[in-house]
Design a protein around this motif. Sequence first.
Motif, mmCIF file in Angstrom:
data_model
loop_
_atom_site.group_PDB
_atom_site.id
_atom_site.type_symbol
_atom_site.label_atom_id
_atom_site.label_comp_id
_atom_site.label_asym_id
_atom_site.label_seq_id
_atom_site.Cartn_x
_atom_site.Cartn_y
_atom_site.Cartn_z
ATOM 1 N N GLY A 68 0.827 -1.206 0.000
ATOM 2 C CA GLY A 68 0.000 0.000 0.000
ATOM 3 C C GLY A 68 0.856 1.249 0.000
ATOM 4 O O GLY A 68 2.066 1.179 -0.162
ATOM 5 N N ASP A 70 -1.704 2.418 -1.821
ATOM 6 C CA ASP A 70 -2.652 2.106 -2.884
ATOM 7 C C ASP A 70 -2.374 0.678 -3.323
ATOM 8 O O ASP A 70 -1.306 0.378 -3.849
ATOM 9 N N CYS A 72 -3.856 -0.955 -5.650
ATOM 10 C CA CYS A 72 -4.055 -1.097 -7.099
ATOM 11 C C CYS A 72 -3.613 0.182 -7.796
ATOM 12 O O CYS A 72 -4.432 0.872 -8.418
ATOM 13 N N PRO A 73 -2.331 0.554 -7.711
ATOM 14 C CA PRO A 73 -1.915 1.845 -8.261
ATOM 15 C C PRO A 73 -2.128 1.968 -9.766
ATOM 16 O O PRO A 73 -2.414 3.056 -10.258
ATOM 17 N N THR A 76 -5.876 2.633 -10.259
ATOM 18 C CA THR A 76 -6.177 3.977 -9.770
ATOM 19 C C THR A 76 -5.740 5.031 -10.780
ATOM 20 O O THR A 76 -6.503 5.944 -11.102
ATOM 21 N N THR A 80 -8.566 7.313 -12.551
ATOM 22 C CA THR A 80 -8.702 8.701 -12.096
ATOM 23 C C THR A 80 -7.933 9.698 -12.963
ATOM 24 O O THR A 80 -8.225 10.886 -12.919
ATOM 25 N N ALA A 84 -0.534 7.576 -8.745
ATOM 26 C CA ALA A 84 -0.769 6.720 -7.585
ATOM 27 C C ALA A 84 0.567 6.148 -7.136
ATOM 28 O O ALA A 84 1.504 6.040 -7.928
ATOM 29 N N GLU A 85 0.649 5.799 -5.851
ATOM 30 C CA GLU A 85 1.905 5.285 -5.297
ATOM 31 C C GLU A 85 1.658 4.046 -4.450
ATOM 32 O O GLU A 85 0.575 3.869 -3.896
ATOM 33 N N SER A 86 2.692 3.249 -4.341
ATOM 34 C CA SER A 86 2.618 2.058 -3.522
ATOM 35 C C SER A 86 4.027 1.635 -3.130
ATOM 36 O O SER A 86 5.005 2.088 -3.715
#
Length: 163
Positions: A68, A70, A72-73, A76, A80, A84-86
């Motif tokens: 995490g 996220d 599902c970066p 995402t 959107t 997104a980051e993970s």
Amino acid sequence: VKSLCVAGMSTEEEALERILDNMPDGGVVLNADREIQWANRQFRRWACQEDVLNLRFYAALNHPENLGPDFCPFNTALATGDPAESRLRTADGRYFHVHVAPVCEGDPPQRELIVTVREVTEQVQQQNKMTAIHAAGLQLAALKPGDIIEAFKTERDDSAAVA
């Protein structure tokens, strides 16, 4: 880039690829199916394989655990239009920070992702040590004076029995 072209590179594209190949971070271009369309040298090194084209991103890194924030970066970023980051953890104990940004150009917009990957193993290990030290300090602070005296008495008794 133009100076590299003048210095012997034949095209700007080759010059840019040379720059990207020498970055300390991994760089990847994915299609909408999360298949690798291009990867720089550092990513290929971390993937432990030279040919990663058309592999899915997680498969190239041997299916790391997603920690995490996220989970599902890729989804995402595509859904959107925002980055997104993970953080990922590999089976061999390495940690990677992954930043995913959608390519939102063209008509219709391309459904590609630009992914940067940074190894953060050392930082995560340091943070884990600091967390453990903090937890130990909290446990020590919660001890009552009688508990400490009893622990030292038990230790002295054990030492005397060995001698």
